[in-house]
Motif scaffolding. Structure first.
Motif, PDB file in Angstrom:
ATOM      1  N   ARG A   1      17.771  57.575 -72.082  1.00  0.00           N
ATOM      2  CA  ARG A   1      16.833  56.461 -72.008  1.00  0.00           C
ATOM      3  C   ARG A   1      15.466  56.868 -71.474  1.00  0.00           C
ATOM      4  NH1 ARG A   1      20.089  51.078 -69.969  1.00  0.00           N
ATOM      5  NH2 ARG A   1      21.749  51.125 -71.530  1.00  0.00           N
ATOM      6  N   LEU A   2      15.377  58.050 -70.912  1.00  0.00           N
ATOM      7  CA  LEU A   2      14.112  58.498 -70.338  1.00  0.00           C
ATOM      8  C   LEU A   2      13.154  58.930 -71.448  1.00  0.00           C
ATOM      9  CD1 LEU A   2      15.583  60.599 -67.391  1.00  0.00           C
ATOM     10  CD2 LEU A   2      14.496  58.347 -67.238  1.00  0.00           C
ATOM     11  N   PRO A   3      11.848  58.708 -71.251  1.00  0.00           N
ATOM     12  CA  PRO A   3      10.890  59.059 -72.298  1.00  0.00           C
ATOM     13  C   PRO A   3      10.791  60.555 -72.545  1.00  0.00           C
ATOM     14  CG  PRO A   3       9.745  58.390 -70.299  1.00  0.00           C
ATOM     15  CD  PRO A   3      11.188  58.066 -70.098  1.00  0.00           C
ATOM     16  N   LEU A   4      10.994  61.366 -71.492  1.00  0.00           N
ATOM     17  CA  LEU A   4      10.883  62.819 -71.603  1.00  0.00           C
ATOM     18  C   LEU A   4      12.048  63.484 -70.865  1.00  0.00           C
ATOM     19  CD1 LEU A   4       7.074  63.190 -70.792  1.00  0.00           C
ATOM     20  CD2 LEU A   4       8.128  63.349 -73.056  1.00  0.00           C
ATOM     21  N   PRO A   5      12.722  64.450 -71.503  1.00  0.00           N
ATOM     22  CA  PRO A   5      13.811  65.155 -70.815  1.00  0.00           C
ATOM     23  C   PRO A   5      13.376  65.860 -69.545  1.00  0.00           C
ATOM     24  CG  PRO A   5      13.873  65.583 -73.185  1.00  0.00           C
ATOM     25  CD  PRO A   5      12.588  64.860 -72.902  1.00  0.00           C
ATOM     26  N   VAL A   6      12.068  66.213 -69.459  1.00  0.00           N
ATOM     27  CA  VAL A   6      11.587  66.914 -68.273  1.00  0.00           C
ATOM     28  C   VAL A   6      11.804  66.084 -67.007  1.00  0.00           C
ATOM     29  CG1 VAL A   6       9.202  66.045 -68.370  1.00  0.00           C
ATOM     30  CG2 VAL A   6       9.664  68.287 -67.364  1.00  0.00           C
ATOM     31  N   ILE A   7      11.901  64.764 -67.145  1.00  0.00           N
ATOM     32  CA  ILE A   7      12.083  63.909 -65.973  1.00  0.00           C
ATOM     33  C   ILE A   7      13.427  64.190 -65.313  1.00  0.00           C
ATOM     34  CG2 ILE A   7      12.255  61.525 -65.163  1.00  0.00           C
ATOM     35  CD1 ILE A   7      10.392  60.747 -67.481  1.00  0.00           C
ATOM     36  N   TRP A   8      14.519  64.160 -66.121  1.00  0.00           N
ATOM     37  CA  TRP A   8      15.822  64.424 -65.507  1.00  0.00           C
ATOM     38  C   TRP A   8      15.978  65.903 -65.158  1.00  0.00           C
ATOM     39  CZ3 TRP A   8      19.149  67.851 -67.727  1.00  0.00           C
ATOM     40  CH2 TRP A   8      19.167  68.007 -69.125  1.00  0.00           C
TER      41      TRP A   8
ATOM     42  N   LEU B   1       5.295  63.193 -77.028  1.00  0.00           N
ATOM     43  CA  LEU B   1       4.965  64.609 -77.222  1.00  0.00           C
ATOM     44  C   LEU B   1       5.307  65.114 -78.626  1.00  0.00           C
ATOM     45  CD1 LEU B   1       5.974  66.139 -73.761  1.00  0.00           C
ATOM     46  CD2 LEU B   1       3.794  65.148 -74.497  1.00  0.00           C
ATOM     47  N   GLY B   2       5.234  64.213 -79.607  1.00  0.00           N
ATOM     48  CA  GLY B   2       5.358  64.624 -80.999  1.00  0.00           C
ATOM     49  C   GLY B   2       6.763  64.872 -81.498  1.00  0.00           C
TER      50      GLY B   2
ATOM     51  N   PRO C   1      -1.159  58.631 -79.579  1.00  0.00           N
ATOM     52  CA  PRO C   1      -1.144  60.046 -79.191  1.00  0.00           C
ATOM     53  C   PRO C   1      -0.332  60.274 -77.913  1.00  0.00           C
ATOM     54  CG  PRO C   1      -3.362  59.368 -79.818  1.00  0.00           C
ATOM     55  CD  PRO C   1      -2.537  58.116 -79.765  1.00  0.00           C
ATOM     56  N   LEU C   2       0.355  61.372 -77.871  1.00  0.00           N
ATOM     57  CA  LEU C   2       1.166  61.829 -76.739  1.00  0.00           C
ATOM     58  C   LEU C   2       2.420  60.985 -76.504  1.00  0.00           C
ATOM     59  CD1 LEU C   2      -1.492  62.858 -74.042  1.00  0.00           C
ATOM     60  CD2 LEU C   2      -0.171  64.333 -75.559  1.00  0.00           C
ATOM     61  N   ILE C   3       2.269  59.664 -76.412  1.00  0.00           N
ATOM     62  CA  ILE C   3       3.426  58.836 -76.045  1.00  0.00           C
ATOM     63  C   ILE C   3       4.165  58.282 -77.257  1.00  0.00           C
ATOM     64  CG2 ILE C   3       2.426  58.204 -73.828  1.00  0.00           C
ATOM     65  CD1 ILE C   3       1.768  55.462 -75.046  1.00  0.00           C
ATOM     66  N   GLY C   4       3.658  58.493 -78.469  1.00  0.00           N
ATOM     67  CA  GLY C   4       4.347  58.014 -79.662  1.00  0.00           C
ATOM     68  C   GLY C   4       4.531  56.508 -79.644  1.00  0.00           C
ATOM     69  N   SER C   5       5.747  56.055 -79.952  1.00  0.00           N
ATOM     70  CA  SER C   5       6.050  54.619 -79.996  1.00  0.00           C
ATOM     71  C   SER C   5       6.736  54.139 -78.729  1.00  0.00           C
ATOM     72  CB  SER C   5       6.941  54.310 -81.206  1.00  0.00           C
ATOM     73  OG  SER C   5       6.306  54.661 -82.404  1.00  0.00           O
ATOM     74  N   TYR C   6       6.557  54.901 -77.640  1.00  0.00           N
ATOM     75  CA  TYR C   6       7.344  54.572 -76.453  1.00  0.00           C
ATOM     76  C   TYR C   6       6.984  53.228 -75.827  1.00  0.00           C
ATOM     77  CZ  TYR C   6      10.232  55.012 -72.401  1.00  0.00           C
ATOM     78  OH  TYR C   6      11.197  54.781 -71.460  1.00  0.00           O
ATOM     79  N   LEU C   7       5.746  52.773 -75.972  1.00  0.00           N
ATOM     80  CA  LEU C   7       5.397  51.478 -75.400  1.00  0.00           C
ATOM     81  C   LEU C   7       6.232  50.366 -76.028  1.00  0.00           C
ATOM     82  CD1 LEU C   7       1.503  51.630 -75.055  1.00  0.00           C
ATOM     83  CD2 LEU C   7       3.234  51.828 -73.264  1.00  0.00           C
ATOM     84  N   SER C   8       6.406  50.420 -77.340  1.00  0.00           N
ATOM     85  CA  SER C   8       7.247  49.428 -78.017  1.00  0.00           C
ATOM     86  C   SER C   8       8.694  49.570 -77.574  1.00  0.00           C
ATOM     87  CB  SER C   8       7.150  49.593 -79.534  1.00  0.00           C
ATOM     88  OG  SER C   8       5.845  49.383 -79.999  1.00  0.00           O
ATOM     89  N   PHE C   9       9.130  50.807 -77.462  1.00  0.00           N
ATOM     90  CA  PHE C   9      10.516  51.085 -77.061  1.00  0.00           C
ATOM     91  C   PHE C   9      10.774  50.547 -75.660  1.00  0.00           C
ATOM     92  CE2 PHE C   9      14.163  53.273 -78.521  1.00  0.00           C
ATOM     93  CZ  PHE C   9      14.846  53.762 -77.416  1.00  0.00           C
ATOM     94  N   ARG C  10       9.798  50.730 -74.770  1.00  0.00           N
ATOM     95  CA  ARG C  10       9.948  50.291 -73.384  1.00  0.00           C
ATOM     96  C   ARG C  10       9.950  48.778 -73.271  1.00  0.00           C
ATOM     97  NH1 ARG C  10       5.956  48.624 -70.107  1.00  0.00           N
ATOM     98  NH2 ARG C  10       6.212  48.779 -67.834  1.00  0.00           N
TER      99      ARG C  10
ATOM    100  N   PRO D   1       1.409  59.710 -62.834  1.00  0.00           N
ATOM    101  CA  PRO D   1       1.111  58.292 -63.075  1.00  0.00           C
ATOM    102  C   PRO D   1       1.587  57.833 -64.434  1.00  0.00           C
ATOM    103  CG  PRO D   1      -0.774  59.407 -62.111  1.00  0.00           C
ATOM    104  CD  PRO D   1       0.211  60.478 -62.475  1.00  0.00           C
ATOM    105  N   LEU D   2       1.416  58.684 -65.463  1.00  0.00           N
ATOM    106  CA  LEU D   2       1.867  58.312 -66.810  1.00  0.00           C
ATOM    107  C   LEU D   2       3.374  58.203 -66.851  1.00  0.00           C
ATOM    108  CD1 LEU D   2       1.355  57.841 -69.823  1.00  0.00           C
ATOM    109  CD2 LEU D   2       1.412  60.325 -70.147  1.00  0.00           C
ATOM    110  N   LEU D   3       4.069  59.169 -66.226  1.00  0.00           N
ATOM    111  CA  LEU D   3       5.532  59.133 -66.221  1.00  0.00           C
ATOM    112  C   LEU D   3       6.043  57.893 -65.504  1.00  0.00           C
ATOM    113  CD1 LEU D   3       6.402  62.867 -65.462  1.00  0.00           C
ATOM    114  CD2 LEU D   3       6.556  61.671 -67.653  1.00  0.00           C
ATOM    115  N   PHE D   4       5.395  57.544 -64.397  1.00  0.00           N
ATOM    116  CA  PHE D   4       5.805  56.348 -63.667  1.00  0.00           C
ATOM    117  C   PHE D   4       5.628  55.113 -64.538  1.00  0.00           C
ATOM    118  CE2 PHE D   4       4.672  52.678 -61.042  1.00  0.00           C
ATOM    119  CZ  PHE D   4       5.810  52.569 -60.264  1.00  0.00           C
ATOM    120  N   PHE D   5       4.491  55.072 -65.243  1.00  0.00           N
ATOM    121  CA  PHE D   5       4.201  53.917 -66.108  1.00  0.00           C
ATOM    122  C   PHE D   5       5.235  53.816 -67.229  1.00  0.00           C
ATOM    123  CE2 PHE D   5       1.997  52.376 -69.981  1.00  0.00           C
ATOM    124  CZ  PHE D   5       1.800  51.062 -69.578  1.00  0.00           C
ATOM    125  N   LEU D   6       5.599  54.974 -67.778  1.00  0.00           N
ATOM    126  CA  LEU D   6       6.538  54.969 -68.905  1.00  0.00           C
ATOM    127  C   LEU D   6       7.948  54.623 -68.477  1.00  0.00           C
ATOM    128  CD1 LEU D   6       5.446  58.153 -70.905  1.00  0.00           C
ATOM    129  CD2 LEU D   6       5.085  55.761 -71.535  1.00  0.00           C
TER     130      LEU D   6
END
Length: 505
Positions: free
Chosen positions: A228-235, A81-82, A44-53, A18-23
């Protein structure tokens, strides 16, 4: 290793889906407001990704705006993830990481892993001794003889036999052309000819996409979108299951590498059968001079195509848009072209000082590679006192640096080639370059671009061939600023639709 860890990662992934989908869910209402810019908040955890998104497809401009307000033009961007990242537009910091402390700042792990499938350990995706060796091998390709042949044979032939007829036909048919696509096809043919001795015939009146060129385009675009993905684990998960964009990427890269290896094998056979064959292209010279492994040669050639195709066409796309917006500059270039002979040989192209300045000015505002990153091997301290921990990624923002009043003056937003020129004392204009740490369009320090002179010569010859005969007029909606986006290199979002008019003498 990744496959071994998969059973342990799956439960974690199911909890975080759910978090990955949201991000990763695209934000259709991307912000275009540049007022009230602040350094983004971190969570925490997501850093500045909300602003980036939330900025959507304006990420390059958004980061540029932040640099303008940041102390010493440098700020921390906390990633998910820091992951630590520093973004800078400070020339002293750029000099520090690209030259003074070069050995401590290498291609980032994020960069090399993300582009490994496409570039493997090619010159743009490696460090240390492997990079030094490839650079030494590649440096032999940029001598005066090679440059002259490239301009007078390869570029001139593509101009006279393909580009000019296509532009002339579009006048008769009143066809709207995507000039960005046309320029990409032109430079793709050119770099394949000079690298492989192979003509992909990508620029044709039908503008059909050849399989090799289409695969190369897909491979670079999908590889770039990984960033562009928030986490490399996605790709990485998509790659593991061979689904979605990663499935297409695998197919495209397989096609590119198999095609490249096929050409290498055919060239080897050709050289073996014809001992007197002239080795005019880079591939022939590489295969004739040494016994390099097939994968090594493939990596070099793919890297050359990537650099020669996308960066040059990106620069020219924005250049022609700026010419349309600045008719005074276009008139100055036309006057310089008319002072030359109709054949415009290599030596005359070299003396196109005003055009050279205009291209430099265009790339100041719209660099082909708007950002580049290095990773700290050990702890360090930047010239402004900012502490850098081992493993921190430092990104220097070329696009932002071209827009800094402190570097370019109050008229930084003006397209003014004259800022690159001065009187040589004999009544003529001379080009005056900026130091590469203020203007790192071609990188700087030991990694400075080997193909810089080749790129300028090609671009000047193309400009002369087009501007001397035609006027390129973008569609009316491009009067508003087109969006500047980037995958591996920059692009004009949505293409560059134009109509072409015959220039009246």
């Amino acid at each position: 290793m990744f496959e071994m860890l998969l059973p342990y990662l799956l439960p974690i992934l199911l909890l975080t889906l759910p978090l990955l989908f949201f991000l990763t869910k695209p934000n259709k209402k991307s912000s275009t407001n540049t007022n009230n810019i602040t350094i983004p908040k971190s969570y925490p955890l997501i850093g500045s990704y909300l602003s980036f998104r939330n900025v959507g497809n304006r990420r390059i401009q958004w980061l540029s705006d932040i640099i303008q307000i940041a102390p010493s033009a440098t700020f921390n961007l906390n990633r998910p993830l820091g992951t630590r990242q520093i973004i800078t537009g400070n020339p002293s910091t750029v000099q520090h990481i690209l030259k003074n402390q070069f050995s401590n700042y290498q291609k980032s792990t994020l960069f090399t892993k993300t582009l490994y499938d496409l570039l493997d350990t090619g010159i743009f995706n490696t460090n240390g001794e492997n990079w030094k060796f490839q650079r030494q091998v590649a440096s032999h390709e940029f001598n005066t003889k090679s440059l002259r042949k490239f301009v007078e044979d390869v570029v001139d032939t593509e101009l006279s036999d393909r580009l000019i007829p296509i532009l002339s036909l579009s006048i008769q048919t009143k066809q709207i052309l995507d000039f960005q696509d046309i320029l990409q096809r032109f430079t793709f043919d050119n770099i394949c000819k000079i690298s492989f001795g192979f003509d992909p015939e990508y620029l044709t009146p039908s503008t059909n996409k050849t399989s090799f060129a289409k695969a190369f385009e897909d491979a670079t675009e999908i590889s770039g979108k990984r960033f562009r993905l928030p986490l490399p684990v996605i790709w990485k998960m998509k790659k593991c299951f061979n689904i979605g964009s990663e499935k297409r990427l695998h197919e495209a890269i397989t096609q590119v590498r198999e095609f490249a290896k096929k050409i290498i094998r055919e060239k080897k056979l050709e050289l073996k059968q014809k001992l007197s064959l002239q080795t005019e292209d880079m591939l022939s010279r590489l295969l004739s001079s040494s016994h390099f492994e097939e994968d090594f040669v493939t990596n070099i050639v793919i890297s050359f195509i990537l650099a020669g195709k996308d960066s040059t066409s990106a620069a020219l796309t924005w250049f022609f848009w700026l010419l349309w917006k600045n008719p005074r500059v276009e008139e100055e270039i036309l006057k310089e072209i008319n002072e030359k002979s109709t054949s415009l040989d290599y030596d005359e192209v070299k003396t196109m000082v005003y055009t050279h300045a205009a291209l430099s000015e265009s790339m100041r505002l719209y660099p082909p590679v708007p950002m580049d990153s290095k990773e700290a091997i050990n702890d360090d301290v930047l010239p402004d006192g900012k502490v850098v921990k081992k493993g921190t990624m430092i990104t220097y923002h070329v696009y932002a640096m071209g827009r800094m009043e402190s570097l370019w003056g109050e008229d930084w937003a003006e397209f003014r080639p004259e800022r690159w020129l001065e009187n040589d004392g004999y009544g003529k204009r001379a080009f005056v370059p900026r130091d590469p740490f203020t203007y790192p369009v071609f990188q700087a320090g030991p990694r400075i671009c080997l193909g810089k002179e080749m790129a300028f010569m090609q671009m000047k010859r193309i400009v002369a061939g087009i501007v001397g005969k035609f006027k390129v007029v973008p569609e009316p909606h491009l009067a508003e600023h087109p969006n500047f986006i980037s995958f591996v290199t920059s692009q004009m979002e949505g293409g560059f639709p134009v109509t072409v008019h015959k220039r009246i003498p």
